[in-house]
Design an enzyme around this catalytic site. Structure first.
Site, PDB file in Angstrom:
ATOM      1  N   ARG A  91     -13.349  13.863  -8.816  1.00 53.82           N
ATOM      2  CA  ARG A  91     -13.078  15.040  -8.127  1.00 53.82           C
ATOM      3  C   ARG A  91     -14.163  16.026  -8.095  1.00 53.82           C
ATOM      4  O   ARG A  91     -14.543  16.816  -7.179  1.00 53.82           O
ATOM      5  CB  ARG A  91     -12.001  15.596  -9.036  1.00 53.82           C
ATOM      6  CG  ARG A  91     -10.672  14.856  -8.302  1.00 53.82           C
ATOM      7  CD  ARG A  91      -9.592  14.837  -9.505  1.00 53.82           C
ATOM      8  NE  ARG A  91     -10.059  13.790 -10.382  1.00 53.82           N
ATOM      9  CZ  ARG A  91      -9.768  12.468 -10.495  1.00 53.82           C
ATOM     10  NH1 ARG A  91      -8.881  12.304  -9.556  1.00 53.82           N
ATOM     11  NH2 ARG A  91     -10.519  11.394 -11.063  1.00 53.82           N
ATOM     12  N   THR A  92     -14.740  16.437  -9.362  1.00 56.32           N
ATOM     13  CA  THR A  92     -15.607  17.694  -9.457  1.00 56.32           C
ATOM     14  C   THR A  92     -16.999  17.533  -8.709  1.00 56.32           C
ATOM     15  O   THR A  92     -17.376  18.335  -8.169  1.00 56.32           O
ATOM     16  CB  THR A  92     -15.823  17.921 -10.902  1.00 56.32           C
ATOM     17  OG1 THR A  92     -14.902  17.735 -11.812  1.00 56.32           O
ATOM     18  CG2 THR A  92     -16.425  19.464 -11.165  1.00 56.32           C
TER      19      THR A  92
ATOM     20  N   HIS B  41     -14.087  23.533 -19.196  1.00 55.47           N
ATOM     21  CA  HIS B  41     -14.111  22.897 -17.627  1.00 55.47           C
ATOM     22  C   HIS B  41     -13.865  24.085 -16.779  1.00 55.47           C
ATOM     23  O   HIS B  41     -12.609  24.085 -16.143  1.00 55.47           O
ATOM     24  CB  HIS B  41     -13.302  21.525 -17.421  1.00 55.47           C
ATOM     25  CG  HIS B  41     -13.611  21.193 -16.110  1.00 55.47           C
ATOM     26  ND1 HIS B  41     -14.314  21.315 -14.960  1.00 55.47           N
ATOM     27  CD2 HIS B  41     -13.183  19.620 -15.843  1.00 55.47           C
ATOM     28  CE1 HIS B  41     -14.233  20.400 -14.214  1.00 55.47           C
ATOM     29  NE2 HIS B  41     -13.848  19.385 -14.433  1.00 55.47           N
TER      30      HIS B  41
ATOM     31  N   ARG C 146     -22.557  18.436 -15.612  1.00 54.46           N
ATOM     32  CA  ARG C 146     -21.608  17.851 -16.497  1.00 54.46           C
ATOM     33  C   ARG C 146     -22.163  17.096 -17.334  1.00 54.46           C
ATOM     34  O   ARG C 146     -23.357  16.315 -16.986  1.00 54.46           O
ATOM     35  CB  ARG C 146     -20.493  16.846 -15.729  1.00 54.46           C
ATOM     36  CG  ARG C 146     -19.878  15.939 -16.438  1.00 54.46           C
ATOM     37  CD  ARG C 146     -18.750  15.376 -15.840  1.00 54.46           C
ATOM     38  NE  ARG C 146     -17.665  16.238 -15.334  1.00 54.46           N
ATOM     39  CZ  ARG C 146     -16.316  15.838 -14.970  1.00 54.46           C
ATOM     40  NH1 ARG C 146     -16.047  14.616 -14.873  1.00 54.46           N
ATOM     41  NH2 ARG C 146     -15.623  16.920 -14.507  1.00 54.46           N
TER      42      ARG C 146
ATOM     43  N   LYS D  42     -36.381   6.314 -18.855  1.00 49.97           N
ATOM     44  CA  LYS D  42     -37.711   6.211 -19.270  1.00 49.97           C
ATOM     45  C   LYS D  42     -38.046   6.969 -20.383  1.00 49.97           C
ATOM     46  O   LYS D  42     -39.185   7.366 -21.070  1.00 49.97           O
ATOM     47  CB  LYS D  42     -38.588   6.333 -18.213  1.00 49.97           C
ATOM     48  CG  LYS D  42     -38.432   5.332 -16.823  1.00 49.97           C
ATOM     49  CD  LYS D  42     -39.592   5.885 -15.981  1.00 49.97           C
ATOM     50  CE  LYS D  42     -39.169   5.155 -14.645  1.00 49.97           C
ATOM     51  NZ  LYS D  42     -40.065   5.607 -13.500  1.00 49.97           N
TER      52      LYS D  42
HETATM   53  N1   CP Z   1     -10.554  16.483 -13.202  1.00 49.99           N
HETATM   54  C1   CP Z   1     -11.555  16.223 -13.469  1.00 49.99           C
HETATM   55  O1   CP Z   1     -12.823  16.755 -13.933  1.00 49.99           O
HETATM   56  O2   CP Z   1     -11.930  14.982 -12.519  1.00 49.99           O
HETATM   57  P1   CP Z   1     -13.213  14.223 -12.539  1.00 49.99           P
HETATM   58  O3   CP Z   1     -13.661  13.756 -13.835  1.00 49.99           O
HETATM   59  O4   CP Z   1     -12.987  13.153 -11.401  1.00 49.99           O
HETATM   60  O5   CP Z   1     -14.333  15.237 -11.867  1.00 49.99           O
END
Ligand code: CP
Length: 318
Positions: A57-58, A135, A107, A85
């Site tokens: 999603r993100t 998040h 992320r 590496k």
């Molecule tokens: N909700 C969420 O962060 O989903 P993803 O891990 O798929 O990005």
């Protein structure tokens, strides 16, 4: 550079910042509904997705958001990069920055990694989920989704505190959840009363600073809340045996069909995804008409357009 160039946590925005994101998101929802869902707002800008952890999603919604704003996108994949590496995170981000970019969407499995990245580069950094920490764009899209539902039902809401008067239960693996941390902060700031529902082993050792109360009895809570927000068991961040079994977890803390039937009229079901059907939520309950799960995903694109626009539009190139 000013810290205003980054979004690392919900607190970076505050009440006024969140209200600005909500209002801008309304405009970008309208853009997203056009036959040609694109505006030239970020033409010439480059947004890089730097994901050291899996995401559906993100990652995809940030990329869609950047493209709908006419920005160029670059996608960093750990599995095919020089990380294998031995290249460090710092060398990696400084290398990418040297290519002439404007934003890094980061992320990482380590809490604090996006803040560390922001201290090394001069471009905008957006936290797309770091370890157990935060998040923030998930919290923004969840707040927007609730606000949109209330408005669609003709409710009169306070523009800066659109969650006023709501009681929200966040249920499940609170301990390992960055979504829980960001959502408690945002929901409480926007006026909601938040109840954390979890077994003691899935709560953080200290809840100091959490604007929420705790309850261990999901059956007692489910009938008296406006929203049940379920969390996945985050086995990738959990190396201890915290539960007797998945079946017992579902019996105590899953939104089973029996519990879903106890929800009050007009109560909504939410989940940030990915869903483990049959564990924290029954398969058919996830698809009920009062489930907002797909609304959350749909709103994620427009919310991330608003965040990219606020951080990059009108600012000098990186
Ligand atoms: N909700 C969420 O962060 O989903 P993803 O891990 O798929 O990005």
């Amino acid at each position: 550079m000013s810290p205003a160039r980054c979004l690392l946590a919900v607190a970076d925005l505050g009440l006024d910042g969140i209200a600005e994101v909500m209002t801008l998101t309304d405009s970008f929802v309208e853009v997203s509904e056009r036959a040609m869902p694109k505006v030239p707002a970020l033409r010439g800008r480059t947004v890089v997705s730097l994901f050291y952890e899996d995401s559906t999603r993100t990652r995809l919604s940030f990329e869609a958001a950047a493209r709908r704003l006419s920005a160029d996108t670059m996608n960093f994949s750990v599995s095919t990069s020089s990380v294998h590496k031995g290249e460090s995170l710092r060398d990696t981000v400084e290398t990418i920055e040297a290519m002439g970019i404007d934003a890094l969407v980061v992320r990482h499995p380590s809490s604090g990694a996006p803040a560390q990245v922001a201290s090394w580069v001069d471009v905008s950094v957006i936290n797309a989920g770091d370890g157990w920490h935060e998040h923030p764009t998930q919290a923004l899209l969840d707040c927007y989704t609730i606000r949109a539902q209330r408005l669609a039902q003709g409710e009169s809401i306070d523009a800066t505190r659109p969650l006023d008067g709501l009681r929200i239960a966040i249920v499940g693996d609170i301990k390992h959840s960055r979504v829980a941390r960001s959502n408690v902060a945002a929901f409480a700031l926007l006026g909601a009363e938040v109840i954390l529902v979890a077994p003691p082993t899935l709560l953080p050792p200290s809840l100091a600073g959490w604007l929420a109360v705790v309850d261990h009895d999901f059956d007692a809570v489910v009938a008296k809340v406006d929203i049940v927000y379920l969390l996945r068991l985050q086995s990738e961040r959990c190396d201890e045996a915290l539960l007797p079994s998945r079946r017992e977890y579902t019996a105590g803390y899953g939104l089973t069909s029996r519990r879903a039937a106890m929800l009050g009229d007009g109560a909504w079901i939410m989940h940030p995804g990915p869903i483990n059907r049959g564990v924290e939520i029954a398969a058919d309950v996830a698809d009920q008409s009062n489930s907002l799960i797909t609304n959350q995903v749909a709103n994620g694109v427009a919310v991330r357009m608003a965040v990219l626009f606020l951080l990059l539009a009108g600012k000098p190139r990186g």
